[in-house]
Scaffold this active site. Structure first.
Site, PDB file in Angstrom:
ATOM      1  N   GLU A 177     -13.271  18.277   5.527  1.00 21.22           N
ATOM      2  CA  GLU A 177     -13.830  17.052   6.111  1.00 21.22           C
ATOM      3  C   GLU A 177     -14.091  17.277   7.600  1.00 21.22           C
ATOM      4  O   GLU A 177     -13.659  18.282   8.170  1.00 21.22           O
ATOM      5  CB  GLU A 177     -12.888  15.864   5.880  1.00 21.22           C
ATOM      6  CG  GLU A 177     -12.909  15.411   4.430  1.00 21.22           C
ATOM      7  CD  GLU A 177     -12.177  14.100   4.184  1.00 21.22           C
ATOM      8  OE1 GLU A 177     -11.349  13.711   5.018  1.00 21.22           O
ATOM      9  OE2 GLU A 177     -12.445  13.486   3.140  1.00 21.22           O
ATOM     10  N   ALA A 218       2.069   2.984   2.381  1.00 23.86           N
ATOM     11  CA  ALA A 218       3.166   2.970   3.356  1.00 23.86           C
ATOM     12  C   ALA A 218       4.331   2.132   2.844  1.00 23.86           C
ATOM     13  O   ALA A 218       5.485   2.577   2.863  1.00 23.86           O
ATOM     14  CB  ALA A 218       2.655   2.423   4.691  1.00 23.86           C
ATOM     15  N   GLY A 248       0.851  -1.193   0.000  1.00 24.48           N
ATOM     16  CA  GLY A 248       0.000   0.000   0.000  1.00 24.48           C
ATOM     17  C   GLY A 248       0.883   1.239   0.000  1.00 24.48           C
ATOM     18  O   GLY A 248       2.097   1.164  -0.249  1.00 24.48           O
ATOM     19  N   ARG A 291     -16.274  11.440  13.725  1.00 18.66           N
ATOM     20  CA  ARG A 291     -16.833  10.194  13.198  1.00 18.66           C
ATOM     21  C   ARG A 291     -17.483   9.313  14.250  1.00 18.66           C
ATOM     22  O   ARG A 291     -18.509   8.679  13.995  1.00 18.66           O
ATOM     23  CB  ARG A 291     -15.736   9.386  12.504  1.00 18.66           C
ATOM     24  CG  ARG A 291     -15.531   9.871  11.121  1.00 18.66           C
ATOM     25  CD  ARG A 291     -14.673   8.970  10.311  1.00 18.66           C
ATOM     26  NE  ARG A 291     -14.437   9.672   9.066  1.00 18.66           N
ATOM     27  CZ  ARG A 291     -13.448   9.423   8.239  1.00 18.66           C
ATOM     28  NH1 ARG A 291     -12.586   8.475   8.514  1.00 18.66           N
ATOM     29  NH2 ARG A 291     -13.319  10.112   7.140  1.00 18.66           N
ATOM     30  N   HIS A 349     -13.823   0.724   9.724  1.00 18.60           N
ATOM     31  CA  HIS A 349     -13.146   1.484   8.670  1.00 18.60           C
ATOM     32  C   HIS A 349     -11.650   1.667   8.917  1.00 18.60           C
ATOM     33  O   HIS A 349     -10.842   1.512   8.012  1.00 18.60           O
ATOM     34  CB  HIS A 349     -13.827   2.848   8.577  1.00 18.60           C
ATOM     35  CG  HIS A 349     -13.308   3.732   7.493  1.00 18.60           C
ATOM     36  ND1 HIS A 349     -13.342   3.384   6.159  1.00 18.60           N
ATOM     37  CD2 HIS A 349     -12.732   4.969   7.533  1.00 18.60           C
ATOM     38  CE1 HIS A 349     -12.826   4.357   5.427  1.00 18.60           C
ATOM     39  NE2 HIS A 349     -12.437   5.320   6.244  1.00 18.60           N
ATOM     40  N   HIS A 362     -16.907   4.009  10.242  1.00 18.09           N
ATOM     41  CA  HIS A 362     -17.311   5.121   9.380  1.00 18.09           C
ATOM     42  C   HIS A 362     -18.829   5.140   9.308  1.00 18.09           C
ATOM     43  O   HIS A 362     -19.450   4.088   9.098  1.00 18.09           O
ATOM     44  CB  HIS A 362     -16.722   4.933   7.970  1.00 18.09           C
ATOM     45  CG  HIS A 362     -16.694   6.211   7.189  1.00 18.09           C
ATOM     46  ND1 HIS A 362     -17.832   6.841   6.772  1.00 18.09           N
ATOM     47  CD2 HIS A 362     -15.665   6.993   6.759  1.00 18.09           C
ATOM     48  CE1 HIS A 362     -17.518   7.942   6.107  1.00 18.09           C
ATOM     49  NE2 HIS A 362     -16.197   8.059   6.096  1.00 18.09           N
ATOM     50  N   SER A 392      -5.188   1.686   0.479  1.00 17.30           N
ATOM     51  CA  SER A 392      -4.679   2.963  -0.055  1.00 17.30           C
ATOM     52  C   SER A 392      -5.338   3.323  -1.385  1.00 17.30           C
ATOM     53  O   SER A 392      -5.664   4.483  -1.626  1.00 17.30           O
ATOM     54  CB  SER A 392      -3.165   2.881  -0.251  1.00 17.30           C
ATOM     55  OG  SER A 392      -2.519   2.654   0.967  1.00 17.30           O
ATOM     56  N   GLN A 406     -10.875   7.845  -0.773  1.00 15.20           N
ATOM     57  CA  GLN A 406     -11.651   8.761  -1.610  1.00 15.20           C
ATOM     58  C   GLN A 406     -11.323  10.207  -1.279  1.00 15.20           C
ATOM     59  O   GLN A 406     -10.882  10.973  -2.124  1.00 15.20           O
ATOM     60  CB  GLN A 406     -13.146   8.520  -1.387  1.00 15.20           C
ATOM     61  CG  GLN A 406     -13.617   7.153  -1.817  1.00 15.20           C
ATOM     62  CD  GLN A 406     -15.109   6.965  -1.558  1.00 15.20           C
ATOM     63  OE1 GLN A 406     -15.746   7.759  -0.870  1.00 15.20           O
ATOM     64  NE2 GLN A 406     -15.669   5.913  -2.125  1.00 15.20           N
ATOM     65  N   GLY A 407     -11.546  10.582   0.009  1.00 14.66           N
ATOM     66  CA  GLY A 407     -11.510  11.987   0.418  1.00 14.66           C
ATOM     67  C   GLY A 407     -10.208  12.663   0.069  1.00 14.66           C
ATOM     68  O   GLY A 407     -10.187  13.660  -0.647  1.00 14.66           O
ATOM     69  N   GLY A 408      -9.093  12.138   0.568  1.00 11.50           N
ATOM     70  CA  GLY A 408      -7.815  12.736   0.214  1.00 11.50           C
ATOM     71  C   GLY A 408      -6.792  12.686   1.312  1.00 11.50           C
ATOM     72  O   GLY A 408      -6.841  11.831   2.190  1.00 11.50           O
ATOM     73  N   SER A 419      -4.618   9.557   7.613  1.00 13.87           N
ATOM     74  CA  SER A 419      -3.951   8.248   7.567  1.00 13.87           C
ATOM     75  C   SER A 419      -3.074   8.059   6.336  1.00 13.87           C
ATOM     76  O   SER A 419      -1.999   7.460   6.434  1.00 13.87           O
ATOM     77  CB  SER A 419      -4.966   7.114   7.676  1.00 13.87           C
ATOM     78  OG  SER A 419      -6.107   7.411   6.946  1.00 13.87           O
ATOM     79  N   LEU A 420      -3.495   8.572   5.186  1.00 14.90           N
ATOM     80  CA  LEU A 420      -2.581   8.494   4.034  1.00 14.90           C
ATOM     81  C   LEU A 420      -1.327   9.305   4.338  1.00 14.90           C
ATOM     82  O   LEU A 420      -0.205   8.910   4.006  1.00 14.90           O
ATOM     83  CB  LEU A 420      -3.260   9.019   2.770  1.00 14.90           C
ATOM     84  CG  LEU A 420      -4.198   8.040   2.063  1.00 14.90           C
ATOM     85  CD1 LEU A 420      -4.922   8.727   0.915  1.00 14.90           C
ATOM     86  CD2 LEU A 420      -3.437   6.824   1.536  1.00 14.90           C
TER      87      LEU A 420
END
Ligand SMILES: Cc1cc2nc3c(=O)[nH]c(=O)nc-3n(C[C@H](O)[C@H](O)[C@H](O)COP(=O)(O)OP(=O)(O)OC[C@H]3O[C@@H](n4cnc5c(N)ncnc54)[C@H](O)[C@@H]3O)c2cc1C
Length: 487
Positions: free
Chosen positions: A111, A13, A11, A267, A322, A225, A40, A44-46, A362-363
């Protein structure tokens, strides 16, 4: 390949760790194809990063710490958030095509629980774009040996020091002697019946680390989520929070809004509100009829594939497992309590998220921890390995349908001592041979021990937060009483 660093997981990481190790020779084990089975690619969001003119590191740090419900490690938060601009710059250098404003600046999304627009995105398929450029970069880097369909099965350790890793491709088992292993195996959502994660995300890497003697941390904290598409698919397609950032609202079966304008609250709060509706026998929808497929192509496509037209009708949603805030406890170099065993991305617990992850952090963490693990490995010469032979291990199988049922019933959004004790009683006898059962047992034990509600961990029998418990719990394999551990 002997004594080259081995990265487990392809992924964001793992790929970033491999790229940052170049030109040092590295082996990358991917459980599926390169980039396959990786959460990964589904993001969606970013990516949250301080790149906007009205934003600051301090504001992003404050939002992260506030979401973490008292358990973030402030020094880690500051270090990770400071890495945000580097992540974006690096991805742009690799050719990422992020959304832009008419003046050419990066378009920034909003977000939940972010005080500023700071989500760098590629429409609603940011993860796919990130993975596209990272995979291209890995393919163009000759020092990285990629082994696809390679499932890591065992990490060899002697005197608390890594000696090698065993993996399987089909029926072929191989062992690579090495003094550096990086676990980048992602999350654990696959332990639950309702999840947005790849089904293979069952925390195998955490279990391998635990069996190698590493400490885990914060593993009771699971983020659910609130808006997975309720259409009977497994895993469930995600309906990104970015829709609510653009004004989408929760409505009940009669079409009435029920969040009193707090649709973008943290969340855990929103997931509990949605779960309460389901517990009362109702269904929940997201009214996004004012939004367009042009802005959210992936979400609209997922809905349409399941017979729902978001432009004409509210989208049926329900909570799903999630993101795992906990993982393998690591220091600022991404190294675990076992020398030479590193962890990055969702598999690691750095102290960034505390009890609850701030959306799109997290990304960011995946790529910063990948970079940091690579830097730590590159800074030390490969260690001489023990001459004790590494013997092939025979791992047991996971009864996933049963484990998913137990986790969903007892380790979900609402937990209690009775349910957690029942889960431990059912799972711990399987922990000796099953990685999924071992991890689920440790999670249930940690959740039982935390006699309060905080962030992603809600106890019906302890509904309040207890300030005396504002600390991380760590655990290891010795906490499972049924385990027989070789001396
Ligand atoms: C639907 C969805 C949407 C999301 N949206 C966002 C978002 O907008 N922004 C954000 O910041 N985060 C988001 N997240 C979370 C984020 O995507 C993940 O936390 C992050 O991508 C994790 O990256 P990773 O590299 O640690 O793990 P992953 O990307 O999950 O990769 C794990 C890799 O490990 C491999 N693997 C697993 N076990 C083994 C094994 N035993 N042997 C070999 N290989 C193995 C897998 O095959 C995979 O290649 C989202 C998650 C999901 C599921």
């Amino acid at each position: 390949m002997n004594n080259q660093p081995v990265i487990i997981g392809g992924g964001a990481a793992g790929l970033m760790a491999a790229l940052c190790l170049a030109p040092q020779k590295t082996v990358l084990l991917c459980g599926g194809s390169l980039g396959g089975n990786a959460a990964s690619g589904w993001a969606q969001g970013g990516i949250a990063a301080v790149v906007g003119p009205d934003d600051s590191l301090d504001l992003h740090i404050a939002d992260t710490i506030s979401a973490g419900a008292g358990l973030c490690d402030p020094a880690t938060v500051a270090r990770m958030i400071a890495g945000g601009p580097w992540v974006i710059e690096t991805l742009l250098k690799y050719g990422a095509n992020f959304g832009r404003n008419p003046d050419g600046s990066l378009a920034l999304g909003l977000e939940a629980a972010h005080a500023r627009r700071r989500i760098v995105h590629a429409k609603d398929a940011t993860g796919a774009e990130v993975m596209r450029v990272l995979i291209n970069a890995v393919r163009a880097t000759p020092s990285i040996t990629v082994i696809e369909q390679a499932v890591a099965e065992h990490v060899f350790v002697k005197d608390n020091t890594v000696q090698g890793v065993q993996f399987r491709v089909g029926h072929d088992v191989s062992i690579i002697p090495t003094s550096a292993v990086v676990i980048a195996t992602g999350g654990v959502g696959g332990l639950f019946a309702h999840t947005t994660n790849p089904r293979t995300a069952t925390g195998a890497g955490l279990a391998l680390a635990a069996r190698a003697g590493a400490n885990l941390r914060d593993i009771e904290f699971m983020q659910f989520h609130p808006t997975a598409l309720a259409c009977g698919l497994d895993p469930m397609p995600l309906i990104s929070e970015a829709l609510r950032g653009e004004g989408a609202k929760f409505v009940d079966t009669s079409g009435k809004p029920f969040m009193n304008g707090n649709d973008l609250a943290a969340r855990d709060i929103v997931a509990r509100a949605v779960a309460a509706k389901y517990a009362a026998g109702e269904q929940v929808f997201l009214d996004a009829r004012h939004l367009t497929a042009e802005k959210f192509p992936a979400v609209f496509a997922a809905c349409r594939a399941n017979g729902i037209n978001p432009a004409l009708q509210p989208i049926p949603v329900r909570p799903a497992a999630h993101y795992h805030m906990g993982g393998i406890a690591v220091n600022a170099q991404s190294e675990s309590s076992v020398h030479g065993l590193f962890a990055c991305g969702e598999a690691a617990a750095t102290g960034l998220h505390g009890a609850n992850r701030l959306a799109s952090n997290s990304l960011l963490e995946a790529m910063v921890t990948g970079r940091d693990a690579a830097a730590a490995i590159a800074a030390r010469p490969p260690r001489l390995l023990s001459d004790t032979p590494l013997l092939v291990q025979r791992p047991g199988a996971d009864n996933l349908p049963m484990i998913r049922e137990i986790c969903s019933a007892n380790l979900g959004i609402l937990r209690s001592a009775a349910g957690l004790s029942q889960a431990i009683a059912q799972l711990s006898p399987l922990a000796q041979t099953s990685n999924a059962a071992l991890l689920a047992t440790l999670m249930a034990q940690a959740a039982l021990r935390r006699t309060e509600s905080r962030g992603g961990h809600s106890r019906t029998d302890y509904p309040r937060t207890n300030p005396a418990l504002a600390q991380s719990f760590s655990c290891n394999i010795h906490d499972v009483p049924t385990m027989k551990i070789a001396a």
